[in-house]
Each structure stands twice: as structure tokens, then as C-alpha cells.
Design an enzyme around this catalytic site. Structure first.
Site, PDB file in Angstrom:
ATOM      1  N   HIS A  94      -6.973 -13.760  -1.699  1.00 39.37           N
ATOM      2  CA  HIS A  94      -6.478 -12.513  -2.284  1.00 39.37           C
ATOM      3  C   HIS A  94      -5.565 -11.826  -1.270  1.00 39.37           C
ATOM      4  O   HIS A  94      -5.869 -11.793  -0.079  1.00 39.37           O
ATOM      5  CB  HIS A  94      -7.659 -11.607  -2.637  1.00 39.37           C
ATOM      6  CG  HIS A  94      -7.265 -10.277  -3.208  1.00 39.37           C
ATOM      7  ND1 HIS A  94      -6.511 -10.159  -4.354  1.00 39.37           N
ATOM      8  CD2 HIS A  94      -7.515  -9.009  -2.795  1.00 39.37           C
ATOM      9  CE1 HIS A  94      -6.322  -8.883  -4.628  1.00 39.37           C
ATOM     10  NE2 HIS A  94      -6.909  -8.163  -3.694  1.00 39.37           N
ATOM     11  N   ASN A  95      -4.426 -11.292  -1.731  1.00 39.06           N
ATOM     12  CA  ASN A  95      -3.446 -10.669  -0.829  1.00 39.06           C
ATOM     13  C   ASN A  95      -3.124 -11.619   0.333  1.00 39.06           C
ATOM     14  O   ASN A  95      -3.142 -11.238   1.506  1.00 39.06           O
ATOM     15  CB  ASN A  95      -3.966  -9.335  -0.286  1.00 39.06           C
ATOM     16  CG  ASN A  95      -4.016  -8.258  -1.356  1.00 39.06           C
ATOM     17  OD1 ASN A  95      -3.410  -8.391  -2.413  1.00 39.06           O
ATOM     18  ND2 ASN A  95      -4.751  -7.196  -1.088  1.00 39.06           N
ATOM     19  N   ASP A 136       2.303 -11.064  -4.653  1.00 36.72           N
ATOM     20  CA  ASP A 136       2.569  -9.770  -5.300  1.00 36.72           C
ATOM     21  C   ASP A 136       4.082  -9.537  -5.270  1.00 36.72           C
ATOM     22  O   ASP A 136       4.641  -9.240  -4.209  1.00 36.72           O
ATOM     23  CB  ASP A 136       1.853  -8.634  -4.565  1.00 36.72           C
ATOM     24  CG  ASP A 136       0.361  -8.654  -4.810  1.00 36.72           C
ATOM     25  OD1 ASP A 136      -0.092  -9.514  -5.586  1.00 36.72           O
ATOM     26  OD2 ASP A 136      -0.358  -7.822  -4.228  1.00 36.72           O
ATOM     27  N   HIS A 187       2.293  -5.332  -0.614  1.00 36.92           N
ATOM     28  CA  HIS A 187       1.253  -4.624  -1.354  1.00 36.92           C
ATOM     29  C   HIS A 187       1.850  -3.295  -1.814  1.00 36.92           C
ATOM     30  O   HIS A 187       1.987  -2.359  -1.039  1.00 36.92           O
ATOM     31  CB  HIS A 187       0.023  -4.401  -0.467  1.00 36.92           C
ATOM     32  CG  HIS A 187      -1.237  -4.190  -1.223  1.00 36.92           C
ATOM     33  ND1 HIS A 187      -1.944  -3.021  -1.197  1.00 36.92           N
ATOM     34  CD2 HIS A 187      -1.912  -5.009  -2.068  1.00 36.92           C
ATOM     35  CE1 HIS A 187      -3.004  -3.129  -1.969  1.00 36.92           C
ATOM     36  NE2 HIS A 187      -3.012  -4.323  -2.515  1.00 36.92           N
TER      37      HIS A 187
END
Length: 694
Positions: free
Chosen positions: A337-338, A369, A382
């Protein structure tokens, strides 16, 4: 942004990659002697260094070449080889955006980078060897030694670590062994540095030292090893097992093969009764001097070595290989994640190296993202935070280069898409251009997902599609509630009081709708906010980011420090650290005791080529940051005081020292000064009038 050259053929990886290695002993003789190379640095000019391997501690060390021939001096830096994760050809740094490209004439095939660390964010140390053959030899040699170090038995690995710690303590005291007057202080320094959590009393430590040091002139490594065993190992565990499984025989000798076999079957649920296998397992922990004995048994320390080792893992290394022919949805998938972030999701740095690191660690699903970029091509970061931005194309190139280094099974790209249609089209074209035939674009059977075995070396895009029957004109993106905390009203740092310690600690807060979220972790580094140290800051500079460091207070630094410490009724132990106004390169610790300000010089000296800092002789530290942290827990003693360092004095605001700051200037005066300036642009700053708008 620089385009990194990730060449699988020029890369030797340690974790998750099968490589052909040669016997370590064929490398060690030459690597222990060492070789003169050029050490590369982002912020400094290249430096000549003699590089060698310390086999006793399994460290890669370097130091200035000796003036006598091609020898070496004392080490001024090093890397624990057990912490090495990758060795790459070329110059690579984890934070790519901070990496200098250096001299364009840099001989890439003679250059290699050692990526090391214990966390996700790795440090990088790069060298240029005299020739391509030398570089290839050292890449293969480091690879071989690291592999050998990781598969070594538990006792060997612990002894190597303790040998390194013991040498560190001896270097601090400039002796080969610890001297009687320095033993207690050195052992306390060792316990503090390794963050040992078990509760124990000072009397217990003193009892161990006294029993080992009885009448000796110095404290040797064998004594240090016994001290560690006495401190860490809980003897009651062994006594319980021995008394339970030794029958009528006294339990002080150890566990025999039959007794250990019963322990494995009853306590560990290893039900195999193969005595030969049990005996082979015991021989991995028995001292070499007793392996040829007719009766093999485990002593207290040997049995506890087994309990603490990876051999006693709850996972069965003999488990069968998984069946990879089922539909993809039937498996748990290692997901990141991220992925692009190397630290927190508010101020962290985005880096292509994070993708390389995750993929080389075996991750099979990474996240991108995507947001509209200012140049017509998407960016990754982000959203609505202060994280740095990463070019979408750079991320794809890094993913393509590292996608199947650790595993041939399919890679899933999870796209969190915040882009408009124009840049979505750019994304689609770049997917096809970078991944080529690796990109999965269609399925033969639309009713059942294919298996991992059918998708070997394929890249899958996971992305939302327009609903059936709608065209592009109806497109809109709804962030939704599932998109982390990006869609927030406000975020920043606030302080919470710890109910136990009664101290105020910084936390990251996010206001979203009617809820206020905050991080559980404290002490996180935030630019401009105290309570932590910047990630990956070199130890020698860690103190510069601490709230207690006031830097250079000017020619009257001593007087300024006293004024700061006495301007409020601060409690005893309140302190600040400043640069010494008398001794260049040294620092001064100023603190309050009994309404009086005391000043202690933090001295620095070169010990075996390494800069050490100390206040008291015999208690030297690698950096000022470590020194201050120790005296927050260990009393600092003088002729007239004995105290723990406590609160810090707030730093002087930087603007008050600036030439553009005019604290006593009124608004009318400022306007008059600025009218006299012939050009646009000049400005000044002063204190606001509380009765009107500034």
C-alpha cells in the site's frame, strides 16, 4: 528526473533471488587484505579509501589509505554484512531525487553500490574499483559472504555480533580489552545501545561483572560473552525443561539425545522419533569440542541457543510447494500500500527505489496513486499532502526492470486514478510502450480467472472501467471514503500529553468530516517541529534536527545560553546544546542546577580513525545525539551536581536574527523605508500592532 539503469544482468541480489555463489573461503583471503577504491558520496567529492572485510565481525570496512605503501589505516566507516540487502552495478541511491549523477565519465562497470539497512528505506554506499574485474570480484565476494553469514548457525551469528560490539567498546577506550575502571560504564553503554528490554537491577549487573572479573587485570571477550549469556538467558527455562525430561538424573549436566527427543515431541509437537535426526539437530548447537564425544548433550546455553534460533521457527521448512494452477482469486497475494513512499504518508518522500525494493522483496501487487501532472504527463504522490512527487513514467520503468527479479508469478498494478481523461490516455499509451508483451490485455476465458501458472511474467492492470453503455462524456471520478485520508479538510501536527509519562508528544492529525484522526506513533520527524529526528540523517548530524540544539549562539554564546536558561524558572536538568565558542568542532552542554547555569564541554577526538564525543573520560559516543540520550537515562555527575537531562529550552526564533526583521519598526516607518527603495521586491517584517491589521 534521472532515468535509472536497472540491469538485471549487472545486479546481484541477496534476498529472494537465486544466484550461483562460490565458496566464501575463495574470496576472504583477498578481501581481508583489501583494495584501494574510490568511495562515492552525494554531498562530498569522491575520496580514496582502502576497503576490506573483517571476517570476525562480518563487516565491510573502509578507511584512509596508509602512507606506507598500499596498506590501510584505521577504519572510519563500515557496513554490517548481515544488513546488506542488495549489491548492484552502478551508482544507486534509495532516494533517487536526492542522488547526484556525479561525473558523467563515471566508469559504471567499475562501480558498485551496497544497499544496506534493517528497515524498508535502505542506505547506499558506492565504490569505484580500479578495474571491471575488481568490481566483479567484490560484487560476487560480498554476495557470497552475505549469503554465508545469513545461513550461519545461531551461535556463530551471535558471537560475530558480540565481537563487533566488544571491539566498539574497546575502541572507545583505546585498548584491546576493557580496563577495570571502564568495565561498568562500557557495559552500561552496551546495554543502552542495544535497547535491551528485560528488567534487571544494577546489583544483578554488578554481580555478573564481579563474578567474571575476579582478580583479573582486564575484561576480555570471553568475559564479555559470559556476561551476555548471564544477562539475557533465563536459566529457569532450562531448569524446568531439564527437571521435566531428565528423569532421575541430575539436571545440571544437560539434555541427552533421548531427553531432547521427548521435549521435541511433547512441547514442540515434532512427533518424529528419528534419533539420528534429533542428534544431527543437536550437533548444530553443541560446542565443537564435544561433537566427537560418545554422549551428546545440550548444556544450558546451548539449549537456550536452540530456543532462540530460527531453527525453532513455528513454520515448517519442509512444507510442500503450493499448487499454482487454481484461479488467481483463490490465493492470498503479497500486496503493498502506498508503495511509492519511503516513510510517512504526510511528509514522506516518493521514490522509484521503493518500487524496486518492494518487488525485490517478493511483493506481487503494488499501488500507483496517479494525479494530473503539470507537464501533460501523470505524477504519483499521496494527494493533498506534502509528500514529494514522482513521474509516472519513471515509476513504470522501475517496475518493468524489477517486476520478475524475485518471482515469475504475475504482477498486479493497483491504480488509484485521480487523472482526467487526457492524462489517462497518456497513462494507457505509456503502459503499452514500457511493458510491451508483458502487459495482459485480454483473457481467453471471460468466466474464470486464469491461474498464476498461466500468467507467468505477465503484468495485470487493476483499474475501474466505465459502466456498460456510458461514453467518455459521462466520466467523473468519485474519491469516495475508501481513499485513505487524502480527502481531508486539514492535516498537521498537534501535541498530546502522555497520561503515563506526563510528557507532550507530537502526533500527526487529520481532520476529515466530523472525525479527527491521529497517529498512534510519537516522535515522528516533521519539518520545523521538534520531537524526532529526520529519517536517514547521518549520525554525526542527528543533533542538528533536535529541539535542544541551538547551533552557534554568537561570540557571547555562554552569556546567551545563561540568559535563555534563566529567563524562566526552569526545573533542574533543563538544558541546551550549542557549538563551542572557544574550541572549534566541539560543543557545549549548558544546563540548570539549583538556579545556576553550568557549562560542560563536549569534547571530540579521533579514536582509531573514528570521531568520538565525550564529557567524561572513558565514556565516549559515536555522536552528540547518542551522548545526550544516554545522559537522559544515566546521571551526569560532577563535583557539585548529579542529574538527569530533562526538558529543553525553546530555540530562539530564526526571524529575530535576520537582517530583514525590524522588531521595533512601526507600520508608518516601514512604509516610509520601502518608498525609498528604487526597485520592486524589497520587503521587511516587524511585530504586528495588536489594535489593527498588520
Amino acid at each position: 528526473m534521472a532515468n535509472y539503469d536497472y540491469l538485471p544482468n549487472g545486479t546481484v541480489t541477496i534476498n529472494g533471488v537465486s544466484t550461483q555463489t562460490t565458496d566464501t573461503n575463495s574470496y576472504l583471503p583477498q578481501m581481508e587484505v583489501g583494495l584501494q577504491m574510490t568511495k562515492l558520496s552525494i554531498k562530498r567529492k569522491p575520496e580514496k579509501r582502502h576497503v576490506w572485510v573483517n571476517n570476525a565481525t562480518r563487516q565491510l570496512l573502509w578507511g584512509k589509505p596508509s602512507s606506507r605503501g598500499n596498506g590501510r589505516g584505521a577504519a572510519d566507516g563500515g557496513v554490517d554484512l548481515c544488513d546488506v540487502k542488495e549489491v548492484r552495478r552502478g551508482w544507486h541511491d534509495f532516494h533517487e531525487s536526492n542522488r547526484s549523477t556525479g561525473d558523467p565519465r563515471l566508469p559504471v562497470r567499475q562501480t558498485f553500490s551496497v544497499l544496506h539497512g534493517t528497515g524498508f528505506v535502505l542506505s547506499s554506499t558506492a565504490f569505484t574499483a580500479p578495474s571491471e574485474n575488481d568490481a566483479a570480484f567484490w560484487v560476487a565476494g560480498i554476495n557470497s559472504i552475505v549469503s554465508d553469514s545469513l545461513i550461519a548457525d545461531y551461535r556463530t551469528r551471535v558471537k560475530r555480533w558480540l565481537r563487533k560490539e566488544f571491539q566498539h567498546l574497546c575502541i572507545s577506550n583505546e585498548k584491546e580489552n576493557l580496563q577495570p575502571k571502564n568495565v561498568n560504564a562500557s557495559l552500561k553503554q552496551f546495554i543502552s545501545r542495544v535497547s535491551y528490554k528485560r528488567s534487571f537491577s544494577s546489583s544483578h549487573v554488578q554481580q555478573l561483572v564481579s563474578s567474571l572479573h575476579n582478580g583479573k587485570t582486564d575484561f576480555a571477550f570471553s568475559d564479555f560473552l559470559e556476561f551476555y549469556l548471564g544477562l539475557v538467558y533465563e536459566e529457569s527455562i532450562f531448569l524446568f525443561v531439564a527437571s521435566t525430561y531428565s528423569g532421575c538424573r541430575g539436571c545440571s549436566e544437560g539434555l541427552t539425545t533421548e531427553e531432547f527427543s521427548r521435549f521435541l515431541a511433547t512441547e514442540q509437537f515434532e512427533l518424529e522419533s528419528d534419533i539420528d535426526r534429533v542428534e544431527s539437530l543437536m550437533c548444530r548447537f553443541v560446542d565443537d569440542s564435544r561433537t566427537d564425544s560418545d554422549v551428546i548433550f545440550l548444556t544450558r546455553s546451548e539449549f537456550l541457543d536452540y530456543l532462540y534460533s530460527s531453527t525453532n521457527s513455528i513454520l515448517d521448512p519442509r512444507r510442500p510447494a503450493h499448487d499454482m494452477s487454481l484461479p488467481l482469486c483463490d490465493y492470498w497475494i503479497a500486496t503493498s500500500h502506498n508503495t511509492y513512499l519511503g516513510s510517512d504518508q504526510f511528509y514522506g518522500e516518493s521514490s522509484v527505489e521503493c518500487y524496486a525494493r518492494a518487488l525485490r522483496a517478493g511483493c506481487r501487487c503494488v499501488e500507483l496513486d496517479c494525479w494530473d501532472g503539470p507537464t501533460g504527463s501523470p505524477i504519483i504522490y499521496h494527494g493533498r499532502t506534502l509528500t514529494s512527487k514522482l513521474a509516472f513514467l519513471d515509476a513504470l520503468n522501475a517496475i518493468n526492470a524489477n517486476a520478475f527479479v524475485a518471482s515469475p508469478f504475475p504482477l498486479i498494478l493497483s491504480i488509484e486514478d485521480h487523472c482526467g481523461l487526457a492524462q489517462q490516455r497518456v497513462m494507457a499509451s505509456q503502459f503499452v510502450k514500457v511493458f510491451g508483451d508483458r502487459l495482459l490485455t485480454s483473457l481467453d476465458d471471460q468466466t474464470v480467472l486464469p491461474s498464476p501458472s498461466q500468467l507467468l511474467n505477465k503484468i495485470i492492470i487493476k483499474h475501474k472501467k466505465l459502466p456498460e453503455g456510458q461514453d467518455e462524456s459521462s466520466f467523473s471520478y468519485d474519491i469516495g471514503e475508501e481513499a485513505d485520508l487524502e480527502n481531508n479538510t486539514r492535516n498537521g501536527v498537534l501535541y498530546l500529553e502522555d497520561p503515563v509519562l506526563r510528557q507532550w508528544e507530537p502526533h500527526l492529525f487529520v481532520l476529515k468530516g466530523p472525525f479527527l484522526y491521529y497517529t498512534v506513533e510519537t516522535g515522528c520527524w516533521v519539518p520545523g517541529v521538534g520531537g524526532g529526528v529526520e529519517p536517514d540523517l547521518p549520525p554525526a548530524r542527528r543533533h542538528t534536527k533536535c529541539p535542544w540544539f541551538h547551533g552557534n549562539l554568537g561570540p557571547n554564546a555562554r552569556t546567551v545560553a545563561e540568559r535563555l536558561l534563566l529567563q524562566e524558572r526552569y526545573p533542574d536538568g533543563t538544558f541546551l546544546v550549542r557549538e563551542s565558542g572557544t574550541f572549534v568542532g566541539d560543543y557545549s552542554l549548558s544546563f540548570v542546577w539549583a538556579n545556576t547555569v553550568y557549562h560542560c564541554r563536549i569534547k571530540s577526538s579521533q579514536i582509531s580513525g573514528t570521531t568520538k564525543y565525550y564529557i567524561l573520560e572513558g565514556s565516549a559516543f559515536n555522536c552528540v545525539y547518542d551522548l545526550i540520550n544516554v545522559y537522559k537515562e544515566t546521571p551526569l555527575k560532577g563535583d557539585t551536581f548529579e542529574l538527569l537531562l530533562g526538558d529543553t529550552v525553546p530555540q530562539v526564533t530564526d526571524h529575530a536574527q535576520m537582517e530583514w526583521y525590524h522588531g521595533s519598526t512601526t507600520r508608518l516607518q516601514a512604509e516610509e523605508y520601502l518608498r525609498r527603495m528604487p526597485l520592486d521586491g524589497p520587503s521587511s517584517c516587524g511585530k504586528a500592532n495588536p489594535t489593527r491589521t498588520a
